[in-house]
Design an enzyme around this catalytic site. Structure first.
Site, PDB file in Angstrom:
ATOM      1  N   SER A  69      -9.641  -1.043   7.403  1.00  0.00           N
ATOM      2  CA  SER A  69      -9.191  -1.037   5.886  1.00  0.00           C
ATOM      3  C   SER A  69      -8.214  -1.992   5.317  1.00  0.00           C
ATOM      4  O   SER A  69      -8.066  -2.105   3.938  1.00  0.00           O
ATOM      5  CB  SER A  69      -8.059   0.212   5.884  1.00  0.00           C
ATOM      6  OG  SER A  69      -8.912   1.377   5.920  1.00  0.00           O
ATOM      7  N   SER A  78      -9.660   1.494   3.113  1.00  0.00           N
ATOM      8  CA  SER A  78      -8.924   2.271   2.417  1.00  0.00           C
ATOM      9  C   SER A  78      -7.721   1.264   1.619  1.00  0.00           C
ATOM     10  O   SER A  78      -6.977   1.838   0.811  1.00  0.00           O
ATOM     11  CB  SER A  78      -8.141   3.336   3.092  1.00  0.00           C
ATOM     12  OG  SER A  78      -7.218   2.694   4.105  1.00  0.00           O
ATOM     13  N   LYS A 131       0.750  -1.175   0.148  1.00  0.00           N
ATOM     14  CA  LYS A 131      -0.033  -0.010  -0.033  1.00  0.00           C
ATOM     15  C   LYS A 131       0.959   1.260  -0.041  1.00  0.00           C
ATOM     16  O   LYS A 131       1.920   1.310   0.727  1.00  0.00           O
ATOM     17  CB  LYS A 131      -0.840  -0.072   1.337  1.00  0.00           C
ATOM     18  CG  LYS A 131      -1.848   1.159   1.614  1.00  0.00           C
ATOM     19  CD  LYS A 131      -2.494   1.069   2.773  1.00  0.00           C
ATOM     20  CE  LYS A 131      -3.907   2.002   3.036  1.00  0.00           C
ATOM     21  NZ  LYS A 131      -4.462   1.862   4.063  1.00  0.00           N
TER      22      LYS A 131
END
Ligand code: GLN
Length: 494
Positions: free
Chosen positions: A180, A156, A81
């Site tokens: 997330s 997210s 990420k």
């Protein structure tokens, strides 16, 4: 050799690499090819490190040829990420304000993967500063769900979930502040694990809400999650919140069986308004665990209804403080034409932050301001204690809680953008776990009538990841849901 990366797990790839049936070079090429074919539809990545990944794969092949792999991760492509600092590789947190930020060092989690030989294939898309539940808050455009590109992948850490689900890499890292990792794992049909607060170092992660943030893996199955957690976990003197406790050998504990496991089913997590297929699939998953020898009882988490309000006060308060460092002077983007220092801050932040990040900073600053502090932030801290206490009471009677990961399957792109509150509500079943600092895992347990994956969430006691993974593994062995692949991939693989 033509290898389909979505047919491999980290464990099976590692086995084939060490037997020399497959080379790390071939594996990374297969992933890069898959990325090239699918990225126009999916947008999982903000940057693909093809050159660097090929070099790392070549080095892994030399070690493998000598019969000296560094670990089960040696030569395996893993994505990160874009909130993990990567030395020399741009790290944006999906924000304009960090558009040109190239970190001078690696996050501890990244350094751990590197030292074990993992091939770091690229940086994945996410909501700006990890604030969101759909990846639509990325300053660089949303990611798309591989099961149906008109749907969000969740957020997210959406790009990481998409990349694993679509076979663009074998595993990925994300962060989970309020769901997330688990939410996108559930929307994309992969396994997502949020470890106990303190289990994995957050050193070198772009901070969102420091009392909640935690690092964890996205994988295709539970064994891979165990392997990655073992690589990531452990005390780090650079993160004062990382726990100085032993890391179990998670993979070897997987086979221990369920034993006399007591499962609690939180009444409040099966609310009306939940998609009926989510309800029935999760209940079926509970029945499978029962058939494997677990005992099941209903438990209550009476303060669950306060979780959203509590979380969105604490997370925004901490974010307002963490994001004060982005002043346009020390990091990233600096606005042109400023007339004074204050004006430079103002312009840089105005141009650099997106609407949702500004909303969070405003909310958080308000909650912390003199005169309101006790009423909002203070009250939220008290509610947090009650939420945590609910779990303690439940865990006095059971070993594990089982619930849906989200009330619905993936929603449509754009559907909740105009209504932040409805977006926040998609986190209703995940955020209490962060408030309480507990470990939790989402794994696939069904497909709804629209062909979208459904996730079941297992919640464990603090530092009880081994029990969590053991139960998830037993479930997975007894079912086939983890083998389902997005239908559009069939085209990509041919
Ligand atoms: N959706 C939640 C939020 O926007 C959770 C985000 C996260 O876990 N990083 O804050």
């Amino acid at each position: 050799m033509n290898v389909d990366p979505s047919s491999l797990t980290l464990a099976s790839a590692s086995r084939r690499l060490s037997r020399r049936e497959l080379s790390a070079g071939e594996l990374v090429e297969a992933c890069l090819r898959r990325i090239e074919e699918t990225e126009p539809r999916l947008h999982a990545f903000l940057a693909v490190s093809d050159g660097e990944a090929r070099r790392q794969a070549a080095a892994a092949d030399e070690r493998l040829a000598r019969g000296e792999p560094l670990s089960p991760l040696d030569g395996v492509p893993i994505a990160l990420k874009d909130v993990f600092l990567t030395r020399g590789v741009r790290t944006t947190a999906a924000s304009r304000i960090l558009e040109n930020f190239v970190p001078p060092y690696d996050a501890t989690a990244v350094a751990r993967l590197r030292s074990r030989g993992a091939v770091l294939i690229g940086k994945t898309n996410c909501d700006e500063f990890a604030m969101g539940s759909s990846t639509e808050n990325s300053a660089f455009g949303p990611s798309f769900n591989p099961w149906d590109p008109s749907r969000v992948p969740g957020g997210s850490s959406g790009g990481s979930a998409v990349a694993v689900a679509a076979g663009q890499c074998l595993a990925a890292l994300g962060t989970d502040t309020g769901g997330s990792i688990r939410l996108p794992a559930s929307y994309c049909g992969v396994v997502g694990l949020k470890p106990t607060y303190g289990r994995v170092s957050r050193y070198g992660i772009v901070a969102y809400a420091s009392s909640l943030d935690q690092v964890g893996p996205f994988t295709r199955d539970v064994r891979d999650a165990a392997i990655l957690l073992e690589a990531l976990a452990g005390h780090d003197p650079r993160d004062a919140t990382s726990a100085p406790i032993e890391t179990p050998n998670y993979e070897s504990l997987l086979e221990s069986g369920l034993g006399p496991l007591r499962i609690g089913v939180p009444r409040e997590y099966f609310e009306e308004g939940m998609q009926p297929e989510v309800d029935s699939s999760v209940r079926e998953a509970i029945a499978v665990l029962e058939s494997l020898g677990a005992s099941v009882e209903t438990v209550s988490l009476p303060h669950a209804t306060y979780a959203i309000a509590t979380y969105y006060l604490i997370a925004t308060a901490e974010a307002s403080s963490n994001l004060a460092r982005y002043d346009g002077i020390r990091y990233g983007r600096r606005a042109a034409g400023a007339e004074s220092l204050l004006d430079a801050y103002r312009r840089s932040r105005d141009q650099g932050f997106g609407a949702e990040v500004k909303r969070r900073i405003l909310l958080g600053t308000y909650a912390l301001s003199a005169g309101y502090y006790e009423a909002y932030y203070g009250k939220a801290q008290k509610a947090r204690t009650l939420v945590r206490k609910d779990f303690e009471d439940a865990f006095a009677r059971c070993d594990l809680l089982v619930a849906p990961t989200a009330p619905t399957t993936a929603f449509r792109i754009g559907e909740k953008l105009a209504d932040p509150l409805s977006m926040y509500l998609s986190d209703v079943l995940t955020i209490s776990v962060n408030l309480a600092g507990l470990p939790a895992l989402s794994l696939p347990c069904g497909i709804d009538g629209s062909g979208l994956p459904i996730g079941v969430q297992l919640i464990g006691k603090p530092f009880g990841e081994a029990a969590l993974l053991g139960a998830a593994y037993a479930y997975e062995q007894a079912t086939e849901w983890h083998r389902a692949r997005p239908p559009s991939l069939a085209e990509a693989a041919t």
